[in-house]
Design a protein around this motif. Structure first.
Motif, PDB file in Angstrom:
ATOM      1  N   ASP A  28      -6.381 -11.353 -16.510  1.00 52.23           N
ATOM      2  CA  ASP A  28      -7.001 -10.663 -15.538  1.00 52.23           C
ATOM      3  C   ASP A  28      -6.187 -10.511 -14.242  1.00 52.23           C
ATOM      4  O   ASP A  28      -6.296  -9.512 -13.633  1.00 52.23           O
ATOM      5  CB  ASP A  28      -8.385 -11.368 -14.877  1.00 52.23           C
ATOM      6  N   MET A  29      -5.641 -11.621 -13.875  1.00 51.41           N
ATOM      7  CA  MET A  29      -4.445 -11.577 -12.734  1.00 51.41           C
ATOM      8  C   MET A  29      -3.465 -10.602 -12.792  1.00 51.41           C
ATOM      9  O   MET A  29      -3.056  -9.743 -11.968  1.00 51.41           O
ATOM     10  CB  MET A  29      -4.131 -12.954 -12.414  1.00 51.41           C
ATOM     11  N   LYS A  30      -2.901 -10.637 -14.091  1.00 58.19           N
ATOM     12  CA  LYS A  30      -1.707  -9.724 -14.509  1.00 58.19           C
ATOM     13  C   LYS A  30      -2.177  -8.150 -14.456  1.00 58.19           C
ATOM     14  O   LYS A  30      -1.456  -7.335 -13.853  1.00 58.19           O
ATOM     15  CB  LYS A  30      -1.415  -9.983 -15.823  1.00 58.19           C
ATOM     16  N   ASP A  31      -3.623  -8.057 -14.913  1.00 63.14           N
ATOM     17  CA  ASP A  31      -4.229  -6.546 -14.838  1.00 63.14           C
ATOM     18  C   ASP A  31      -4.340  -6.318 -13.253  1.00 63.14           C
ATOM     19  O   ASP A  31      -4.084  -4.913 -12.916  1.00 63.14           O
ATOM     20  CB  ASP A  31      -5.409  -6.603 -15.513  1.00 63.14           C
ATOM     21  N   LEU A  32      -4.888  -7.267 -12.648  1.00 63.31           N
ATOM     22  CA  LEU A  32      -4.863  -6.662 -11.115  1.00 63.31           C
ATOM     23  C   LEU A  32      -3.647  -6.304 -10.578  1.00 63.31           C
ATOM     24  O   LEU A  32      -3.509  -5.417  -9.952  1.00 63.31           O
ATOM     25  CB  LEU A  32      -5.673  -8.118 -10.286  1.00 63.31           C
ATOM     26  N   VAL A  33      -2.795  -7.291 -10.755  1.00 59.92           N
ATOM     27  CA  VAL A  33      -1.437  -7.045 -10.110  1.00 59.92           C
ATOM     28  C   VAL A  33      -1.025  -5.571 -10.409  1.00 59.92           C
ATOM     29  O   VAL A  33      -0.291  -4.913  -9.750  1.00 59.92           O
ATOM     30  CB  VAL A  33      -0.381  -8.209 -10.240  1.00 59.92           C
ATOM     31  N   SER A  34      -1.005  -5.501 -11.864  1.00 49.74           N
ATOM     32  CA  SER A  34      -0.201  -4.018 -12.394  1.00 49.74           C
ATOM     33  C   SER A  34      -0.881  -2.900 -11.846  1.00 49.74           C
ATOM     34  O   SER A  34      -0.159  -1.852 -12.008  1.00 49.74           O
ATOM     35  CB  SER A  34      -0.349  -4.250 -13.797  1.00 49.74           C
ATOM     36  N   ARG A  35      -2.169  -3.297 -11.545  1.00 47.66           N
ATOM     37  CA  ARG A  35      -3.067  -1.894 -10.962  1.00 47.66           C
ATOM     38  C   ARG A  35      -2.617  -1.729  -9.238  1.00 47.66           C
ATOM     39  O   ARG A  35      -3.079  -0.679  -8.765  1.00 47.66           O
ATOM     40  CB  ARG A  35      -4.477  -2.003 -10.963  1.00 47.66           C
ATOM     41  N   VAL A  36      -2.409  -2.807  -8.375  1.00 44.63           N
ATOM     42  CA  VAL A  36      -1.936  -2.615  -7.219  1.00 44.63           C
ATOM     43  C   VAL A  36      -0.910  -1.900  -6.614  1.00 44.63           C
ATOM     44  O   VAL A  36       0.084  -1.827  -7.458  1.00 44.63           O
ATOM     45  CB  VAL A  36      -2.272  -4.084  -6.539  1.00 44.63           C
ATOM     46  N   ILE A  37      -0.960  -1.191  -5.633  1.00 46.33           N
ATOM     47  CA  ILE A  37       0.076  -0.339  -4.912  1.00 46.33           C
ATOM     48  C   ILE A  37       0.304  -1.277  -3.716  1.00 46.33           C
ATOM     49  O   ILE A  37      -0.269  -1.430  -2.849  1.00 46.33           O
ATOM     50  CB  ILE A  37      -0.378   1.005  -4.534  1.00 46.33           C
ATOM     51  N   PHE A  38       1.503  -1.804  -3.813  1.00 43.72           N
ATOM     52  CA  PHE A  38       1.956  -3.025  -2.833  1.00 43.72           C
ATOM     53  C   PHE A  38       2.750  -1.964  -1.433  1.00 43.72           C
ATOM     54  O   PHE A  38       3.549  -0.928  -1.844  1.00 43.72           O
ATOM     55  CB  PHE A  38       2.767  -3.680  -3.134  1.00 43.72           C
ATOM     56  N   VAL A  39       2.271  -1.962  -0.338  1.00 46.61           N
ATOM     57  CA  VAL A  39       2.659  -1.152   0.948  1.00 46.61           C
ATOM     58  C   VAL A  39       3.096  -2.151   1.762  1.00 46.61           C
ATOM     59  O   VAL A  39       2.582  -3.253   2.109  1.00 46.61           O
ATOM     60  CB  VAL A  39       1.378  -0.461   1.372  1.00 46.61           C
ATOM     61  N   ASP A  40       4.515  -1.872   2.360  1.00 49.37           N
ATOM     62  CA  ASP A  40       5.088  -2.905   3.082  1.00 49.37           C
ATOM     63  C   ASP A  40       4.738  -2.750   4.581  1.00 49.37           C
ATOM     64  O   ASP A  40       5.490  -2.246   5.412  1.00 49.37           O
ATOM     65  CB  ASP A  40       6.691  -2.561   3.046  1.00 49.37           C
ATOM     66  N   GLY A  41       3.302  -3.075   4.967  1.00 45.34           N
ATOM     67  CA  GLY A  41       3.011  -3.413   6.008  1.00 45.34           C
ATOM     68  C   GLY A  41       2.353  -2.134   6.634  1.00 45.34           C
ATOM     69  O   GLY A  41       2.160  -0.903   6.083  1.00 45.34           O
ATOM     70  N   GLU A  42       1.623  -2.272   7.627  1.00 44.94           N
ATOM     71  CA  GLU A  42       0.674  -1.246   8.333  1.00 44.94           C
ATOM     72  C   GLU A  42       1.447   0.016   8.781  1.00 44.94           C
ATOM     73  O   GLU A  42       0.737   1.254   8.673  1.00 44.94           O
ATOM     74  CB  GLU A  42      -0.053  -1.646   9.477  1.00 44.94           C
ATOM     75  N   GLU A  43       2.448  -0.250   9.121  1.00 42.84           N
ATOM     76  CA  GLU A  43       3.352   0.976   9.625  1.00 42.84           C
ATOM     77  C   GLU A  43       3.637   2.056   8.587  1.00 42.84           C
ATOM     78  O   GLU A  43       3.546   3.197   8.863  1.00 42.84           O
ATOM     79  CB  GLU A  43       4.712   0.517  10.394  1.00 42.84           C
ATOM     80  N   ALA A  44       4.110   1.333   7.512  1.00 39.19           N
ATOM     81  CA  ALA A  44       4.327   2.124   6.193  1.00 39.19           C
ATOM     82  C   ALA A  44       3.047   2.764   5.786  1.00 39.19           C
ATOM     83  O   ALA A  44       3.283   3.913   5.148  1.00 39.19           O
ATOM     84  CB  ALA A  44       4.928   1.288   4.974  1.00 39.19           C
ATOM     85  N   LEU A  45       2.020   1.922   5.735  1.00 38.82           N
ATOM     86  CA  LEU A  45       0.698   2.525   5.339  1.00 38.82           C
ATOM     87  C   LEU A  45       0.320   3.734   6.107  1.00 38.82           C
ATOM     88  O   LEU A  45       0.009   4.785   5.450  1.00 38.82           O
ATOM     89  CB  LEU A  45      -0.412   1.411   5.668  1.00 38.82           C
ATOM     90  N   PHE A  46       0.511   3.749   7.502  1.00 40.88           N
ATOM     91  CA  PHE A  46       0.097   4.973   8.102  1.00 40.88           C
ATOM     92  C   PHE A  46       1.028   6.185   8.291  1.00 40.88           C
ATOM     93  O   PHE A  46       0.690   7.349   8.732  1.00 40.88           O
ATOM     94  CB  PHE A  46      -0.199   4.573   9.559  1.00 40.88           C
ATOM     95  N   GLN A  47       2.394   5.755   7.696  1.00 41.78           N
ATOM     96  CA  GLN A  47       3.209   6.910   7.444  1.00 41.78           C
ATOM     97  C   GLN A  47       3.249   7.366   6.124  1.00 41.78           C
ATOM     98  O   GLN A  47       3.674   8.568   5.803  1.00 41.78           O
ATOM     99  CB  GLN A  47       4.750   6.027   7.895  1.00 41.78           C
ATOM    100  N   SER A  48       2.480   6.949   5.292  1.00 45.34           N
ATOM    101  CA  SER A  48       2.236   7.493   3.849  1.00 45.34           C
ATOM    102  C   SER A  48       0.967   8.474   3.884  1.00 45.34           C
ATOM    103  O   SER A  48       0.313   8.729   4.742  1.00 45.34           O
ATOM    104  CB  SER A  48       1.940   6.317   3.037  1.00 45.34           C
ATOM    105  N   ASP A  49       1.062   8.883   2.690  1.00 39.63           N
ATOM    106  CA  ASP A  49      -0.161  10.070   2.576  1.00 39.63           C
ATOM    107  C   ASP A  49      -1.440   9.224   2.123  1.00 39.63           C
ATOM    108  O   ASP A  49      -2.531   9.858   1.667  1.00 39.63           O
ATOM    109  CB  ASP A  49       0.219  11.044   1.618  1.00 39.63           C
ATOM    110  N   HIS A  50      -1.550   7.944   1.926  1.00 33.82           N
ATOM    111  CA  HIS A  50      -2.682   7.229   1.693  1.00 33.82           C
ATOM    112  C   HIS A  50      -3.831   7.606   2.773  1.00 33.82           C
ATOM    113  O   HIS A  50      -3.608   7.260   3.994  1.00 33.82           O
ATOM    114  CB  HIS A  50      -2.411   5.671   1.608  1.00 33.82           C
ATOM    115  N   GLN A  51      -5.100   7.670   2.153  1.00 36.96           N
ATOM    116  CA  GLN A  51      -6.103   7.849   3.148  1.00 36.96           C
ATOM    117  C   GLN A  51      -7.232   6.935   2.583  1.00 36.96           C
ATOM    118  O   GLN A  51      -7.529   6.883   1.307  1.00 36.96           O
ATOM    119  CB  GLN A  51      -6.915   9.353   3.039  1.00 36.96           C
ATOM    120  N   ILE A  52      -7.790   6.202   3.462  1.00 35.81           N
ATOM    121  CA  ILE A  52      -8.504   5.002   3.072  1.00 35.81           C
ATOM    122  C   ILE A  52      -9.980   5.249   2.714  1.00 35.81           C
ATOM    123  O   ILE A  52     -10.823   5.985   3.675  1.00 35.81           O
ATOM    124  CB  ILE A  52      -8.454   3.835   4.093  1.00 35.81           C
ATOM    125  N   LEU A  53     -10.559   4.939   1.361  1.00 31.89           N
ATOM    126  CA  LEU A  53     -11.808   5.232   1.338  1.00 31.89           C
ATOM    127  C   LEU A  53     -12.817   3.914   1.462  1.00 31.89           C
ATOM    128  O   LEU A  53     -13.937   4.166   1.811  1.00 31.89           O
ATOM    129  CB  LEU A  53     -11.857   5.528  -0.515  1.00 31.89           C
TER     130      LEU A  53
END
Length: 294
Positions: free
Chosen positions: A144-169
Motif C-alpha cells: 500500500d505504501m509503495k502504491d501511495l508513493v508511486s502515485r504522488v507528485i512531489f513538489v519542491d516547496g510552496e513556491e514551486a507549487l504556485f509557479q506550476s500549473d497545479h490548481q488545488i481541488l
C-alpha cells in the motif's frame, strides 16, 4: 420512480479491505441492466476511483474530491471547482503555524510538499494511527505504501507549487489528536469560501464552498434530467452530510454510519462489511416505483 443511485465509497461501497465485493458488483450490474444509473460520490481523487472501479470491472459516473470534480460514465469531465490560489496560500500558512502536514490534490493527482522519505514517515506515524482511531482494523501494508508513493507528485516547496500549473481541488490532513483538528477547523474559519468536512474525528477535508457532495450530486443530476425524488443516496460519514441532507432525495445511512448521518437519513441499511449497497439495490429492484428498505 428511482433513476439514479449515488454511493459514497469508503465505509459504504467498499468493504473492510477497501474493495468492491463481488456481491455489490453483481447488484450494481443488475441495477444498470434495469436502466437505473449508478454513480460513485466520494472524497477520493478521480484516478484513484478509476483504479478501484476498474478492479471490479465497474463503469459508472463519478463525483470526486468531495464534489470538486464530476465525470460521466465515459470519463468526460462535467464540472470542476478549484480552491482559489490566494485561499490555498492562507490554508498552507495556517497549516505551517499549527504544525499540520497538508495533503494536496490537483487536477493532475495527489501532490506532496514533503520528500518521499518524509511522506512515508508521515503516513506511518500520523495518518495510519489517525485512521485507526475510527477504524481499528485498518491495515496499511508495505505494498500500500509503495502504491501511495508511486502515485504522488512531489513538489519542491510552496513556491514551486504556485509557479506550476497545479490548481488545488482539495486539501486534507490527519491527526491522532481530534482536539487539534478542532482547533485547526476553527482557525480555517478565517479563510473565506471554504467547505470543511471530515470522514472521522481524525481527519479534515477542505474544498471550495462550491465543491460539496450534495452540490456535485445535483449538478450531475441536472446533466441527466433527474429529479430529487428519483435519487437514492447512500453514505456513512461527515463528508456525506451535504448529499444526504438534500431535500426530496431518498437518503440512506449505512449501519456503520456516524450518529449524525443516521439522524438525518430516512432509511438505514446493513454495514459495509455486509454488502449494504447490494441490499439497497435489491430493495430498489423489487419495486422502483415505491422504494423502501424491507
Amino acid at each position: 420512480m428511482i433513476r439514479l443511485v449515488a454511493s459514497d465509497l469508503d465505509g459504504t461501497l467498499l468493504d473492510s479491505y477497501r474493495r468492491i465485493t463481488e456481491e455489490n458488483r453483481q447488484a450494481i450490474d443488475q441495477l444498470q441492466k434495469n436502466d437505473i444509473e449508478f454513480i460513485i460520490n466520494t472524497g477520493r481523487d478521480y484516478q484513484n476511483v478509476l483504479d478501484i472501479a476498474a478492479e471490479a470491472d465497474l463503469k459508472c459516473g463519478m463525483i470526486c474530491s468531495n464534489g470538486a470534480t464530476g465525470y460521466n460514465e465515459n470519463g468526460t469531465l462535467l464540472f470542476q471547482h478549484f480552491i482559489p490560489a490566494e485561499n490555498v496560500k492562507k490554508i498552507l500558512k495556517i497549516f505551517r503555524e499549527m504544525d499540520f502536514v497538508p495533503n494536496l490534490f490537483s487536477q493532475h493527482g495527489r501532490l506532496s510538499l514533503l520528500s518521499e522519505k518524509e511522506l512515508e514517515e508521515y503516513t506511518k506515524n500520523v495518518m495510519i494511527p489517525a485512521m485507526q482511531i475510527s477504524h481499528p482494523d485498518f491495515v496499511y501494508t508495505d505494498n500500500d505504501m509503495k502504491d501511495l508513493v508511486s502515485r504522488v507528485i512531489f513538489v519542491d516547496g510552496e513556491e514551486a507549487l504556485f509557479q506550476s500549473d497545479h490548481q488545488i481541488l482539495k486539501v486534507t490532513t490527519h491527526s491522532p489528536k481530534p482536539e487539534r483538528l478542532a482547533e485547526l477547523r476553527e482557525a480555517l474559519n478565517d479563510v473565506p469560501e471554504l467547505a470543511i468536512a471530515n470522514t472521522s474525528t481524525a481527519d479534515i477535508e477542505i474544498t471550495s464552498v462550491h465543491a460539496q457532495k450534495g452540490i456535485g450530486l445535483m449538478d450531475y443530476a441536472k446533466t441527466k434530467g433527474y429529479q430529487p425524488d428519483e435519487i437514492v443516496a447512500v453514505g456513512d460519514s461527515g463528508n456525506d452530510y451535504s448529499m444526504l441532507s438534500l431535500p426530496g432525495i431518498h437518503s440512506v445511512a449505512m449501519a456503520n454510519a456516524t450518529e449524525e448521518i443516521q439522524n438525518i437519513c430516512v432509511y438505514r441499511t446493513r454495514d459495509n462489511a455486509s454488502d449494504g449497497i447490494a441490499y439497497i439495490i435489491r430493495c430498489i429492484l423489487a419495486d422502483r416505483s415505491n422504494f423502501e428498505l424491507r
